[in-house]
Design an enzyme around this catalytic site. Structure first.
Site, short mmCIF file in Angstrom:
data_model
loop_
_atom_site.label_atom_id
_atom_site.label_comp_id
_atom_site.label_asym_id
_atom_site.label_seq_id
_atom_site.Cartn_x
_atom_site.Cartn_y
_atom_site.Cartn_z
N GLN A 1 76.01 -53.28 -0.69
CA GLN A 1 74.66 -53.72 -0.32
C GLN A 1 74.74 -55.19 0.05
O GLN A 1 75.35 -55.98 -0.66
CB GLN A 1 73.69 -53.55 -1.50
CG GLN A 1 72.23 -53.58 -1.12
CD GLN A 1 71.62 -52.20 -1.03
OE1 GLN A 1 71.53 -51.48 -2.02
NE2 GLN A 1 71.20 -51.81 0.15
N THR B 1 73.87 -52.76 -8.31
CA THR B 1 74.69 -51.63 -8.73
C THR B 1 74.45 -50.49 -7.74
O THR B 1 74.02 -49.40 -8.10
CB THR B 1 74.36 -51.24 -10.18
OG1 THR B 1 74.54 -52.40 -11.01
CG2 THR B 1 75.29 -50.15 -10.70
N HIS B 2 74.69 -50.80 -6.47
CA HIS B 2 74.43 -49.84 -5.39
C HIS B 2 75.72 -49.57 -4.63
O HIS B 2 75.84 -49.85 -3.45
CB HIS B 2 73.35 -50.38 -4.45
CG HIS B 2 72.04 -50.67 -5.12
ND1 HIS B 2 71.06 -51.45 -4.55
CD2 HIS B 2 71.56 -50.28 -6.32
CE1 HIS B 2 70.02 -51.54 -5.38
NE2 HIS B 2 70.31 -50.84 -6.46
N ASN B 3 76.72 -49.03 -5.34
CA ASN B 3 78.00 -48.69 -4.74
C ASN B 3 77.90 -47.28 -4.16
O ASN B 3 77.42 -46.36 -4.83
CB ASN B 3 79.12 -48.72 -5.79
CG ASN B 3 79.06 -49.97 -6.64
OD1 ASN B 3 78.34 -50.00 -7.64
ND2 ASN B 3 79.79 -51.00 -6.27
#
Length: 572
Positions: free
Chosen positions: A332, A501-503
């Protein structure tokens, strides 16, 4: 010697949002489901008296233990990857509910553009708009096809929101009205409107009112305590798996959860999975859980790791661009922010909620013309009223010394006079940004760690610079005395500092087995009774938080698993 257990219909590897939704849907249909979860059991009682910023926000009390399992990182293939030893850029949850417990609750649907990004980009701008090395591709499903599953997630979670006023944006009727208007959101909306933009309230899984969902689960309204991100909600006002889908699955009597258990391998033979091998971390004993269907439903990175260590699917090779497991890792772009400092007015910034905020989508997706721009996609530009906690929030204007009397004086003065407009941008996949197994480092069980090879590209830097300018424009219109504009001079990706925490990516869905690992039911092309829902299925990352799209795909996968159990074979 591993002990073999009785066979079940479905075994879940990880019990967060994905595992919880699939367990709920299938157990209601009479299917027997076993959920294997690496962490501990959880309930809302665990979060009573849990407003401890030091324990949870700073010391990461709800996160995976990096001393036992982590990833290694490098910017490019010429570097040696080193372990990620302290939580920084992203946070992987641990325990029942997974990362669905410590999230903020910001709940967006990806745009129609996202699911057909390659086709729509080529149709509007031509193939020459896609830079060499960018590996965008269509997802093998359309927004229209996913819309019923988005609706199911919204109804289950009780999303609070209002329609997007932007012309051509999907019009969503949420089950609950938006959260409270505050002086902060009101000021942002007025400034954005004055600039000709289309502001609206952020869709939220923090309930704006008491709500009973279609499964009969009743939850209370948000208390605006300010302890959402990195914390569990003791009221159950923030939707999470423990207060929504898991109670439904448990009530059927068809669901069993085994906590403190780590799955090491998916066992398979002749193109079909037979079950999973897992370890009880309390005793060290190994077990084999046979199943008709294996659902790999852990966090995105753990999904990739399990498939690679299980030798399921073809590992991705960045030199040729062939292979699928580890391909299209994306993140992101979240550095194009603007900090505003207000000398003449004070706000109650200490109160709030994880998804209390307002935003514009005028520069998200392809809502704006990219013809003369050096990037694709865009960002949601939003202001959030999260509740600034004392340890993590200490903003001062540019030029202020980083210690000493002036720093302390300005820290106190601006404690309730600072706002942040964030630009949460999309992340496009590239041939040389990928995930594989590290040849050197291993986890506590002796299995290879994941190795992340990732860096920002000029696409990312241009996007963040552009969005930083737009965020600063709105902040100045809001009347800030000083504005710190982000997005300038972005260098290498820094894994040490938290971003999101946008993997996403690594086990992507699509319409072609040569370029994707999964079909549009999240069923593996190479192993018909393995399903891999979750953000690992995303072919790129959007300008939105991933959870709603993860949830919609989980409902889609549950439907596919039920079909598979009745007739077998490839569903597409």
């Amino acid at each position: 010697m591993a002990k073999q257990l009785p066979k079940t219909d479905v075994v879940l590897v990880g019990v967060g949002w994905v595992g919880g939704i699939i367990a709920s849907e299938l157990t209601k249909k009479g299917k027997k489901v076993v959920g294997i979860e690496r962490g501990k059991e959880r309930s809302t009682k665990d979060f009573m008296m849990a407003h401890d910023e030091l324990r949870y926000a700073e010391r990461k009390g709800m996160m995976q233990d990096l001393s036992k399992e982590t990833v290694t990182f490098r910017h490019n293939t010429k570097q040696r990857a080193l372990p990620y030893r302290e939580w920084g850029s992203f946070l992987i949850g641990d325990g029942l509910g997974g990362s669905g417990m410590h999230w903020n609750g910001q709940t967006y649907r990806f745009l129609p553009y996202d699911f057909e990004i390659y086709s729509k980009t080529v149709d509007r701008y031509g193939k020459g708009k896609i830079p060499k090395g960018m590996t965008i591709q269509d997802w093998g499903i359309t927004y229209k096809e996913l819309e019923p599953y988005f609706d199911k997630f919204d109804a289950m979670a009780g999303v609070s929101g209002e329609p997007n006023p932007l012309p051509d944006a999907p019009q969503v009727k949420y089950p609950n009205p938006p959260m409270k208007e505050t002086p902060v959101t009101e000021l942002f909306k007025k400034a954005a409107k004055d600039l000709g933009y289309h502001p609206y309230h952020m869709p939220s899984c923090n309930l704006s009112q008491q709500y009973t969902n279609p499964d009969g689960i009743t939850r209370s309204a948000c208390q605006y305590c300010g302890f959402c991100e990195r914390f569990g909600c003791e009221y159950g006002a923030k939707a999470d798996p423990v207060v929504t889908v898991l109670p439904v699955a448990k009530e059927t009597g068809n669901f069993e959860v085994r906590t403190h258990s780590v799955v090491r391998k998916v066992l398979h033979k002749d193109g079909k999975a037979t079950g999973v091998l897992y370890v009880d971390t309390r005793t060290g004993e190994e077990y084999i859980q046979p199943a008709e269907v294996v659902v790999v439903s852990a966090y995105q990175m753990n999904n990739i790791k399990l498939l690679l260590n299980s030798k399921l699917g073809t590992p991705y090779d960045p030199s040729t661009g062939r292979g699928v497991i580890g391909k299209n890792y994306a993140y992101q772009t979240y550095l194009g922010n603007a900090y505003g400092f207000f000398d003449e007015k004070e706000y109650n910034i200490f109160a709030g909620a994880g998804a209390l905020g307002a935003q514009i989508d005028d520069f998200n997706g392809d809502f704006f013309d990219h013809t003369d721009l050096d990037f694709l996609h865009g960002a949601t530009i939003h202001i959030t009223h999260l509740g600034d906690r004392p340890i993590a929030n200490n903003h001062v204007p540019e030029g202020t010394p980083s210690w000493g009397k002036e720093f302390k004086d300005k820290s106190v003065h601006y404690a309730n006079r600072t706002m942040v407009i964030k630009a949460q941008g999309a992340s496009m996949p590239w041939q040389d940004n990928y995930i594989d197994l590290d040849p050197t480092y291993r986890d506590a069980f002796g299995d290879p760690l994941l190795r992340m090879t990732f860096n920002w590209k000029d696409q990312d830097r241009k996007l963040m610079e552009f969005m930083g300018g737009k965020a600063a424009e709105i902040m100045k219109k809001m009347g800030a005395t000083h504005v710190n504009q982000g997005g300038k001079n972005i260098k290498d990706y820094d894994i040490r500092n938290y971003q999101s925490t946008h993997n996403t990516g690594g086990v992507i869905m699509g319409s072609d087995p040569e370029t994707s690992a999964l079909n549009n039911y999240l069923q593996m092309w190479d192993c018909e009774n393995v399903f891999v829902p979750g953000a690992s299925a995303f072919a790129h990352n959007s300008g939105y938080n991933p959870t709603n799209t993860v949830g919609a795909l989980a409902y889609r996968a549950a439907e596919g698993i039920e079909k598979y159990l009745s007739k077998g074979g490839s569903l597409v």
